[in-house]
Design a protein around this motif. Sequence first.
Motif, PDB file in Angstrom:
ATOM      1  N   ASN A  11       0.673  -1.249  -0.208  1.00 39.12           N
ATOM      2  CA  ASN A  11       0.188  -0.050  -0.351  1.00 39.12           C
ATOM      3  C   ASN A  11       0.944   1.030   0.145  1.00 39.12           C
ATOM      4  O   ASN A  11       0.748   2.246  -0.762  1.00 39.12           O
ATOM      5  CB  ASN A  11      -0.870   0.409   1.006  1.00 39.12           C
ATOM      6  CG  ASN A  11      -1.518  -0.714   1.104  1.00 39.12           C
ATOM      7  OD1 ASN A  11      -2.297  -1.146  -0.143  1.00 39.12           O
ATOM      8  ND2 ASN A  11      -3.246  -0.779   2.390  1.00 39.12           N
ATOM      9  N   GLU A  12       1.946   1.451   1.411  1.00 38.74           N
ATOM     10  CA  GLU A  12       2.712   2.281   1.296  1.00 38.74           C
ATOM     11  C   GLU A  12       3.740   3.072  -0.158  1.00 38.74           C
ATOM     12  O   GLU A  12       3.458   4.124  -0.551  1.00 38.74           O
ATOM     13  CB  GLU A  12       3.293   2.405   2.186  1.00 38.74           C
ATOM     14  CG  GLU A  12       3.374   2.744   4.029  1.00 38.74           C
ATOM     15  CD  GLU A  12       2.302   1.157   3.808  1.00 38.74           C
ATOM     16  OE1 GLU A  12       1.967   0.272   3.578  1.00 38.74           O
ATOM     17  OE2 GLU A  12       1.447   0.617   5.476  1.00 38.74           O
ATOM     18  N   TYR A  13       4.041   1.526  -0.624  1.00 37.10           N
ATOM     19  CA  TYR A  13       4.985   1.849  -2.003  1.00 37.10           C
ATOM     20  C   TYR A  13       3.756   2.455  -2.986  1.00 37.10           C
ATOM     21  O   TYR A  13       4.327   3.298  -3.602  1.00 37.10           O
ATOM     22  CB  TYR A  13       5.007   0.545  -2.369  1.00 37.10           C
ATOM     23  CG  TYR A  13       5.979   0.346  -3.288  1.00 37.10           C
ATOM     24  CD1 TYR A  13       7.466   1.072  -3.984  1.00 37.10           C
ATOM     25  CD2 TYR A  13       5.838  -0.175  -4.765  1.00 37.10           C
ATOM     26  CE1 TYR A  13       8.188   1.503  -4.754  1.00 37.10           C
ATOM     27  CE2 TYR A  13       6.796   0.585  -5.991  1.00 37.10           C
ATOM     28  CZ  TYR A  13       8.333   1.255  -5.836  1.00 37.10           C
ATOM     29  OH  TYR A  13       8.689   1.102  -6.607  1.00 37.10           O
TER      30      TYR A  13
ATOM     31  N   LEU B 154     -16.449  -1.726   1.153  1.00 31.21           N
ATOM     32  CA  LEU B 154     -16.451   0.505   1.826  1.00 31.21           C
ATOM     33  C   LEU B 154     -14.880   0.709   1.395  1.00 31.21           C
ATOM     34  O   LEU B 154     -14.880   2.216   0.907  1.00 31.21           O
ATOM     35  CB  LEU B 154     -17.045   0.445   3.070  1.00 31.21           C
ATOM     36  CG  LEU B 154     -18.356   1.101   2.977  1.00 31.21           C
ATOM     37  CD1 LEU B 154     -19.106   1.122   4.758  1.00 31.21           C
ATOM     38  CD2 LEU B 154     -18.872   2.302   1.980  1.00 31.21           C
ATOM     39  N   VAL B 155     -13.845   0.449   2.565  1.00 30.20           N
ATOM     40  CA  VAL B 155     -12.451   0.436   2.308  1.00 30.20           C
ATOM     41  C   VAL B 155     -11.520   1.139   1.283  1.00 30.20           C
ATOM     42  O   VAL B 155     -11.640   2.139   0.550  1.00 30.20           O
ATOM     43  CB  VAL B 155     -11.859   0.268   2.978  1.00 30.20           C
ATOM     44  CG1 VAL B 155     -10.470   0.517   3.408  1.00 30.20           C
ATOM     45  CG2 VAL B 155     -12.247  -0.192   4.821  1.00 30.20           C
ATOM     46  N   PHE B 156     -11.934  -0.008   0.243  1.00 28.17           N
ATOM     47  CA  PHE B 156     -11.254   0.266  -1.323  1.00 28.17           C
ATOM     48  C   PHE B 156     -12.506   1.881  -1.905  1.00 28.17           C
ATOM     49  O   PHE B 156     -11.351   1.961  -2.083  1.00 28.17           O
ATOM     50  CB  PHE B 156     -11.566  -0.676  -2.012  1.00 28.17           C
ATOM     51  CG  PHE B 156     -11.286  -0.876  -3.382  1.00 28.17           C
ATOM     52  CD1 PHE B 156     -10.230  -1.006  -3.886  1.00 28.17           C
ATOM     53  CD2 PHE B 156     -12.071  -0.703  -4.445  1.00 28.17           C
ATOM     54  CE1 PHE B 156      -9.562  -0.957  -4.978  1.00 28.17           C
ATOM     55  CE2 PHE B 156     -11.473  -0.380  -5.381  1.00 28.17           C
ATOM     56  CZ  PHE B 156     -10.523  -0.926  -5.914  1.00 28.17           C
ATOM     57  N   LEU B 157     -13.782   1.459  -2.094  1.00 30.59           N
ATOM     58  CA  LEU B 157     -14.426   2.467  -2.883  1.00 30.59           C
ATOM     59  C   LEU B 157     -14.463   4.149  -1.582  1.00 30.59           C
ATOM     60  O   LEU B 157     -13.377   5.352  -3.028  1.00 30.59           O
ATOM     61  CB  LEU B 157     -16.148   2.416  -2.177  1.00 30.59           C
ATOM     62  CG  LEU B 157     -16.636   0.856  -3.175  1.00 30.59           C
ATOM     63  CD1 LEU B 157     -17.841   0.718  -2.370  1.00 30.59           C
ATOM     64  CD2 LEU B 157     -15.701   1.065  -5.028  1.00 30.59           C
ATOM     65  N   LEU B 184      -7.539  -2.060   3.515  1.00 29.92           N
ATOM     66  CA  LEU B 184      -7.196  -1.870   2.042  1.00 29.92           C
ATOM     67  C   LEU B 184      -6.334  -2.012   1.334  1.00 29.92           C
ATOM     68  O   LEU B 184      -7.103  -3.158   0.260  1.00 29.92           O
ATOM     69  CB  LEU B 184      -7.136   0.118   2.354  1.00 29.92           C
ATOM     70  CG  LEU B 184      -6.079   0.529   0.877  1.00 29.92           C
ATOM     71  CD1 LEU B 184      -7.636   0.534   0.102  1.00 29.92           C
ATOM     72  CD2 LEU B 184      -5.424   1.504   0.672  1.00 29.92           C
ATOM     73  N   LEU B 185      -5.510  -2.892   1.871  1.00 33.45           N
ATOM     74  CA  LEU B 185      -4.684  -3.907   1.004  1.00 33.45           C
ATOM     75  C   LEU B 185      -5.207  -5.529   1.058  1.00 33.45           C
ATOM     76  O   LEU B 185      -5.134  -5.685  -0.023  1.00 33.45           O
ATOM     77  CB  LEU B 185      -3.359  -4.082   2.300  1.00 33.45           C
ATOM     78  CG  LEU B 185      -2.062  -6.016   1.846  1.00 33.45           C
ATOM     79  CD1 LEU B 185      -1.875  -4.940   0.361  1.00 33.45           C
ATOM     80  CD2 LEU B 185      -1.034  -5.749   3.375  1.00 33.45           C
ATOM     81  N   ALA B 187      -8.038  -5.720   0.388  1.00 35.80           N
ATOM     82  CA  ALA B 187      -9.557  -5.546  -1.004  1.00 35.80           C
ATOM     83  C   ALA B 187      -8.593  -5.645  -2.220  1.00 35.80           C
ATOM     84  O   ALA B 187      -9.311  -6.025  -2.848  1.00 35.80           O
ATOM     85  CB  ALA B 187      -9.702  -4.528  -0.686  1.00 35.80           C
ATOM     86  N   ARG B 188      -7.774  -4.658  -2.396  1.00 35.05           N
ATOM     87  CA  ARG B 188      -7.165  -4.517  -3.309  1.00 35.05           C
ATOM     88  C   ARG B 188      -5.848  -6.115  -4.162  1.00 35.05           C
ATOM     89  O   ARG B 188      -6.503  -6.109  -5.179  1.00 35.05           O
ATOM     90  CB  ARG B 188      -5.306  -3.606  -2.832  1.00 35.05           C
ATOM     91  CG  ARG B 188      -5.553  -2.195  -3.118  1.00 35.05           C
ATOM     92  CD  ARG B 188      -3.810  -0.730  -2.492  1.00 35.05           C
ATOM     93  NE  ARG B 188      -4.734   0.754  -2.732  1.00 35.05           N
ATOM     94  CZ  ARG B 188      -4.482   1.088  -1.844  1.00 35.05           C
ATOM     95  NH1 ARG B 188      -3.236   1.000  -1.849  1.00 35.05           N
ATOM     96  NH2 ARG B 188      -3.840   2.911  -2.408  1.00 35.05           N
ATOM     97  N   LEU B 189      -5.541  -6.707  -3.286  1.00 32.92           N
ATOM     98  CA  LEU B 189      -4.992  -8.172  -3.615  1.00 32.92           C
ATOM     99  C   LEU B 189      -5.918  -8.872  -4.005  1.00 32.92           C
ATOM    100  O   LEU B 189      -5.987  -9.593  -5.084  1.00 32.92           O
ATOM    101  CB  LEU B 189      -4.247  -8.200  -2.361  1.00 32.92           C
ATOM    102  CG  LEU B 189      -2.958  -8.303  -1.741  1.00 32.92           C
ATOM    103  CD1 LEU B 189      -2.327  -8.614  -0.194  1.00 32.92           C
ATOM    104  CD2 LEU B 189      -1.941  -8.301  -2.583  1.00 32.92           C
ATOM    105  N   GLN B 190      -7.395  -8.959  -2.793  1.00 26.94           N
ATOM    106  CA  GLN B 190      -8.451  -9.980  -3.805  1.00 26.94           C
ATOM    107  C   GLN B 190      -8.976  -9.249  -5.162  1.00 26.94           C
ATOM    108  O   GLN B 190      -8.911  -9.647  -5.810  1.00 26.94           O
ATOM    109  CB  GLN B 190      -9.414  -9.625  -2.612  1.00 26.94           C
ATOM    110  CG  GLN B 190     -10.484 -10.780  -3.109  1.00 26.94           C
ATOM    111  CD  GLN B 190     -11.997 -10.734  -2.383  1.00 26.94           C
ATOM    112  OE1 GLN B 190     -11.296 -10.842  -0.927  1.00 26.94           O
ATOM    113  NE2 GLN B 190     -12.667 -11.263  -2.580  1.00 26.94           N
TER     114      GLN B 190
END
Lengths: 81, 214
Positions: A11-13, B154-157, B184-185, B187-190
Motif C-alpha cells: 500500500n505504502e509503495y 467500503l474501504v476500497f471504494l 485496503l491491502l 481489498a486491493r489484493l483480492q
Amino acid sequence: MKCEELLAMLNEYVDGTVDPAVCVEFEKHMAGCNPCQVVVDNIRQTITLFKDGQPYAMPIQFREQMHDTLRKKWKEKFPAK
Amino acid sequence: MTNQLTPETPDAELVRLAKSGDLDAFEALTNRYEQRVYGLAMRMLRQEQDAEDVTQQTFLSVLENLEGFRGEASFSTWVLRIASHAALKIIRKRKGLNTFSLEEATEPSDDLNSIPHPEFIADWRQSPEHLVERNEIRRLLDDALTRLDEKHRLVFLLRDVEGLSIQETAEALELSEGNVKVRLLRARLQLREDLTRVLGDPARQLVRAHHHHE
C-alpha cells in the motif's frame, strides 16, 4: 527484503508514502523478482480501472424528485426564509 | 439572498451559509456531492432503487444534522460517511441482520501471515486505458467488488475510488487508521487476484518461487 515483507509494504509503495530508504529496498527486490513486479503493476492497474471507470449517472427524474423533497423539508426547517 | 455562489465557493463557506438558512447554498452542496453519493451507493448495492434511497436519505440527513456538523472532518468526508452508513444499513437489512457495526474488534490482527498471498500472477492482456473503454468491463468490475466482503469493499471504494485519504476513510467509517490499511491491502489484493484471473494472459503466467527471495 522478502516477498512477504514487500507484500506488507505494498500500500505504502503504491500510494507513494513509503519511507525513501524502504523504497530503495523495495525496488531492489522487484528488480530481482518478476512475480512481485507484476503484482505491483497489477495492483496499480486494478486501482486505475476502478478509479477511471464510467461513473453511474443518477437518473434525472429521481434527481428532480429528490430536490423537490429537499426543498420542501428545507422550508419546514426554515419557515421564515 | 445576495450571496455570490460560484463553483469555486469552498464547501466550508457553503456550509456556513446553509446553516444560516440559505437554500441556494444547501442546493449547491447537494449538486456538488449527489453524483458521488449515488455512485458509491450503486457500487455498494448494485440496485437503482436502493441507491436512490441511500442518496435521498443522505441529503435529508445532511439537512437535519447540518447544525451539528462542526467541520472536524471535511464536508465531503462527512457526507460520504452518512452515505456509507445508509448503504450498510440496507445491506444488513437484506441479510436479515438488525445490528449495525463495522466490527473493528473482530478484525484479524495485522500480522504478515494473515495477508493472502497472490496466487495467479500474470501480465494483463490489455492496458487499463484500453479496458476502461470497453463496455463489458463495468460488469466485470462490479462483480469483483461484489465478491469482496462489504467491510473491505467500503474501504476500497472510499479510499481508491472516492480518493479519500487513509485518515479520512478512517474517520468516515469510524475505524482506526491501522484497520483501514489492513482492509485496503486485502481489498486491493483480492481485486487484483480476481481481475487477473479474467484479464491476465495465461501464456505469461508467472509462478512464484517457493524459496524466499532475500
